[in-house]
Design a protein around this motif. Structure first.
Motif, mmCIF file in Angstrom:
data_model
loop_
_atom_site.group_PDB
_atom_site.id
_atom_site.type_symbol
_atom_site.label_atom_id
_atom_site.label_comp_id
_atom_site.label_asym_id
_atom_site.label_seq_id
_atom_site.Cartn_x
_atom_site.Cartn_y
_atom_site.Cartn_z
ATOM 1 N N PRO A 88 -5.806 -10.386 1.393
ATOM 2 C CA PRO A 88 -5.182 -9.416 0.497
ATOM 3 C C PRO A 88 -5.234 -8.008 1.116
ATOM 4 N N GLN A 89 -4.182 -7.285 0.971
ATOM 5 C CA GLN A 89 -4.068 -5.938 1.520
ATOM 6 C C GLN A 89 -4.619 -4.918 0.522
ATOM 7 N N LEU A 90 -5.262 -3.914 1.071
ATOM 8 C CA LEU A 90 -5.772 -2.827 0.244
ATOM 9 C C LEU A 90 -4.724 -1.717 0.229
ATOM 10 N N ASN A 91 -4.345 -1.286 -0.919
ATOM 11 C CA ASN A 91 -3.330 -0.239 -1.038
ATOM 12 C C ASN A 91 -3.981 1.115 -0.740
ATOM 13 N N THR A 92 -3.592 1.745 0.357
ATOM 14 C CA THR A 92 -4.195 3.014 0.775
ATOM 15 C C THR A 92 -3.226 4.191 0.674
#
Length: 179
Positions: free
Chosen positions: A11-15
Motif C-alpha cells: 500500500p502506498q502512503l499518501n505524502t
C-alpha cells in the motif's frame, strides 16, 4: 496441484500534504522563536595608531572630567567617590559647560578587575548625559527633540557637544597593589 502466487502490492502512503505540513511547522517555529539580540556599546573606534607618529596634547585640568572605576566597582569622579545615580548629573554639567570648547575631554580609567556591569553602567550614564544635553539644546534652539531634528541640525549639535572620551585600562598590580 499448481500453486499460484498473486503479486501483492504494497500500500502506498499518501505524502502530498507532507510539504504543506513541513512549511506550516517551519513558519510556526520561526514566529514562535525569539532571537537573542546582542547588547553592546555603540562606539566609533579610533583609527589604528601609527606608533611612529604619536601626538601629545596638553589639556588643562579644568577641561578634563576624570572618572575611575576601581577593582571593587566603586566610581570616583575627579578623585572623589560618587554613586552611579549622581554620575549623569555630574557629566551633564561638565558637557553643558563645554559648548564649543573642543578641548573638554572625559577620561575614563577602568581597572582590569572591575566588574563589567560597573563599566557598562558608567558608559550608559555618559551616553545618557550627552543625550540629555543635546536634547535640551535642540528643544531650546529648534523647538524639537534631538532625534526629530534634521541631519544638518543634528550634526551642528554634535559639533557643539562633541563626545570626546578617552579610555584607559589599568591593572592594580601594576600600581603596586593599590586599591
Amino acid at each position: 496441484m499448481i500453486l499460484r502466487h498473486d503479486k501483492r502490492t504494497v500500500p502506498q502512503l499518501n505524502t502530498t500534504s507532507t510539504a504543506d505540513i513541513s512549511f506550516i511547522l517551519l513558519v510556526f517555529f520561526l514566529i514562535m522563536t525569539s532571537m537573542d539580540v546582542d547588547k553592546g556599546l555603540t562606539r566609533m573606534l579610533p583609527p589604528i595608531s601609527d606608533e611612529s607618529r604619536q601626538e601629545t596634547t596638553d589639556i588643562e585640568k579644568s577641561n578634563v572630567l576624570s572618572i575611575k572605576i576601581t577593582p571593587d566597582g566603586k566610581i570616583t569622579v575627579d578623585g572623589r567617590p560618587l554613586g552611579i545615580d549622581k554620575l549623569r548629573q555630574k557629566t551633564e554639567a561638565f558637557v553643558a559647560n563645554s559648548k564649543g570648547n573642543h578641548s573638554r575631554v572625559i577620561m575614563l580609567e577602568t581597572d582590569r578587575k572591575a566588574p563589567y556591569n560597573s563599566y557598562f553602567n558608567v558608559q550608559n550614564e555618559i551616553a545618557a548625559a550627552y543625550k540629555a544635553v543635546r536634547n535640551r539644546y535642540a528643544a531650546k534652539t529648534y523647538g524639537r527633540p534631538y532625534e526629530l531634528c534634521t541631519r544638518e541640525q543634528r550634526e551642528s549639535i554634535r559639533a557643539l557637544y562633541q563626545q570626546r572620551i578617552t579610555e584607559v585600562t589599568t591593572d592594580a598590580a601594576e600600581k603596586g597593589g593599590e586599591r
